[in-house]
Design a protein around this motif. Structure first.
Motif, short mmCIF file in Angstrom:
data_model
loop_
_atom_site.label_atom_id
_atom_site.label_comp_id
_atom_site.label_asym_id
_atom_site.label_seq_id
_atom_site.Cartn_x
_atom_site.Cartn_y
_atom_site.Cartn_z
N ASP A 30 0.83 -1.20 0.00
CA ASP A 30 0.00 0.00 0.00
C ASP A 30 0.87 1.25 0.00
OD1 ASP A 30 -2.31 1.41 -0.11
OD2 ASP A 30 -3.11 0.74 1.82
N TRP A 31 0.23 2.40 -0.17
CA TRP A 31 0.95 3.66 -0.30
C TRP A 31 1.92 3.86 0.87
CZ3 TRP A 31 0.79 6.34 -4.71
CH2 TRP A 31 -0.26 6.08 -5.58
N ASP A 50 2.93 2.75 -8.75
CA ASP A 50 2.14 3.96 -8.92
C ASP A 50 2.66 5.06 -8.01
OD1 ASP A 50 -0.12 3.39 -10.76
OD2 ASP A 50 -0.56 1.82 -9.30
N THR A 51 2.68 6.29 -8.53
CA THR A 51 2.86 7.49 -7.72
C THR A 51 1.77 8.46 -8.12
OG1 THR A 51 4.26 8.81 -9.19
CG2 THR A 51 5.37 7.12 -7.87
N ALA A 52 1.74 9.62 -7.51
CA ALA A 52 0.76 10.63 -7.91
C ALA A 52 0.99 11.09 -9.34
CB ALA A 52 0.81 11.82 -6.95
N GLU A 53 2.23 10.95 -9.83
CA GLU A 53 2.58 11.49 -11.14
C GLU A 53 2.45 10.48 -12.28
OE1 GLU A 53 4.72 11.82 -8.43
OE2 GLU A 53 3.84 13.78 -7.99
N ARG A 75 2.18 -3.13 -6.91
CA ARG A 75 1.47 -4.40 -7.07
C ARG A 75 2.47 -5.43 -7.58
NH1 ARG A 75 -2.15 -6.10 -11.48
NH2 ARG A 75 -1.84 -4.01 -12.33
N MET A 76 2.58 -6.54 -6.85
CA MET A 76 3.55 -7.58 -7.16
C MET A 76 2.85 -8.77 -7.82
SD MET A 76 6.43 -6.48 -5.77
CE MET A 76 7.10 -5.41 -4.50
N LEU A 77 3.33 -9.17 -8.97
CA LEU A 77 2.75 -10.30 -9.70
C LEU A 77 3.82 -11.38 -9.84
CD1 LEU A 77 0.92 -8.19 -12.44
CD2 LEU A 77 -0.08 -9.19 -10.38
N GLY A 78 3.86 -12.28 -8.85
CA GLY A 78 4.85 -13.36 -8.86
C GLY A 78 6.26 -12.86 -8.68
N VAL A 79 6.45 -11.96 -7.72
CA VAL A 79 7.71 -11.22 -7.63
C VAL A 79 8.55 -11.65 -6.44
CG1 VAL A 79 8.72 -8.94 -7.29
CG2 VAL A 79 6.76 -9.22 -8.81
N PRO A 95 17.50 9.95 -10.36
CA PRO A 95 16.44 10.67 -11.08
C PRO A 95 15.39 11.25 -10.14
CG PRO A 95 16.20 8.30 -11.38
CD PRO A 95 17.53 8.51 -10.71
N ALA A 96 14.76 12.33 -10.57
CA ALA A 96 13.76 13.00 -9.75
C ALA A 96 12.40 12.32 -9.80
CB ALA A 96 13.63 14.46 -10.19
N THR A 97 12.19 11.47 -10.79
CA THR A 97 10.95 10.69 -10.89
C THR A 97 11.33 9.22 -11.06
OG1 THR A 97 10.84 10.95 -13.30
CG2 THR A 97 9.70 12.60 -11.96
N CYS A 98 10.37 8.34 -10.82
CA CYS A 98 10.62 6.91 -10.99
C CYS A 98 11.10 6.63 -12.42
CB CYS A 98 9.36 6.11 -10.71
SG CYS A 98 8.84 6.13 -8.98
N THR A 99 11.99 5.68 -12.55
CA THR A 99 12.58 5.36 -13.85
C THR A 99 12.81 3.86 -13.95
OG1 THR A 99 13.74 7.49 -13.86
CG2 THR A 99 14.53 5.80 -15.38
N VAL A 100 12.28 3.24 -15.01
CA VAL A 100 12.51 1.82 -15.25
C VAL A 100 13.81 1.66 -16.04
CG1 VAL A 100 11.62 -0.28 -16.36
CG2 VAL A 100 10.04 1.29 -15.21
N VAL A 101 14.62 0.67 -15.64
CA VAL A 101 15.89 0.42 -16.32
C VAL A 101 16.07 -1.09 -16.51
CG1 VAL A 101 17.00 2.49 -15.41
CG2 VAL A 101 17.20 0.33 -14.16
#
Length: 257
Positions: A30-31, A50-53, A75-79, A95-101
């Motif tokens: 949860d948050w 998820d974030t507010a942005e 949310r975790m899906l088989g993680v 980074p100032a925002t979430c970033t997938v790498v």
């Protein structure tokens, strides 16, 4: 460390705290927020952050960089995760925002080694060297485009989050505009100003993001049909344009090899 709450070790005087955690299927965090920056790597499964942005979908064997003090929901899906919790002063480049790498083999092996450390691992030995090398490797990662922005205004954010939970290929700008009591032109202009995309482009990317977790348990053909594509070829072409790799890379057979 494995399956240890961050709160139990956050006080330890180490810039990098590695923690591995196994989650039950469908688990939701949860948050919440962390004082430290977080490098959240899914060794298995898919994560949706998820974030507010915005919303970031993290495919198998990728990671997301979460800035310090960022309120987020996962949310975790088989993680099974391999996380690093990092003092902000150690990563001024974060980074100032979430970033997938992506997580190449060297970084993956370093993470697997690091989660075996004690919280107060030696800074002068092997463990300290691995912790330092992890930060160098993370700094080299390039962002991947697995996200959509969420508008700041409550009514548009509600529309977007509802769509993300149940993408409807038949949704139209006219229907969305009517739900907000706006003309289609005014709605489209406002939506673009808050997200940088037209509503149609945003919905198209959201549908493709929704395909990533579905590919864990269904074929490319099945997933393409479920999110409204007329053929597997059309789905594959759209997915590859958006994310730079075909959907077959994320099927269960591919991620198991």
């Amino acid at each position: 460390m494995k399956n240890v709450p961050l709160a139990d070790v956050d006080h330890v005087d180490r810039a990098v705290l590695p923690i591995g955690t196994d989650y039950p299927p469908g688990h939701v965090l949860d948050w919440h927020e962390h004082r430290r920056a977080q490098f959240l790597h899914g060794a298995t499964g898919v994560m949706v952050v998820d974030t507010a942005e915005g919303t970031w979908t993290v495919p198998p064997e990728r990671a997301v960089l979460i800035p310090p003090a960022t309120r987020h929901h996962v949310r975790m899906l088989g993680v099974s995760t391999r996380s690093l919790y990092i003092e902000p002063h150690a990563v001024p480049w974060w980074p100032a925002t979430c970033t997938v790498v992506d997580v190449p083999p060297l970084l993956r092996e370093l993470l697997l080694a690091a989660v075996e450390f004690d919280a107060d691992y030696s800074l002068s030995g092997r463990a300290g060297s691995i912790a330092a090398l992890l930060l160098y490797e993370i700094a080299e990662r390039a962002p991947l485009p697995f996200h959509v922005g969420i508008p700041a205004s409550a009514d548009l954010a509600h529309l977007c989050r509802a769509y993300l939970s149940a993408p409807d290929p038949d949704a139209t700008n006219a229907a969305w505009a009517a739900s907000t009591a706006m003309s289609e032109r005014a709605f489209t202009r406002r939506f673009r100003s808050e997200t940088g995309d037209s509503p149609a482009v945003w919905r198209g990317r959201a549908r493709l993001l929704a395909a990533v977790p579905l590919l864990r348990t269904a074929s490319v053909s099945e997933v393409g049909a479920r999110i409204g594509y007329a053929s597997p070829a059309a789905f594959t072409a759209a997915f590859t344009r958006a994310f730079g790799m075909p959907p077959s890379r994320f099927t269960a057979r591919s991620t198991a090899t």
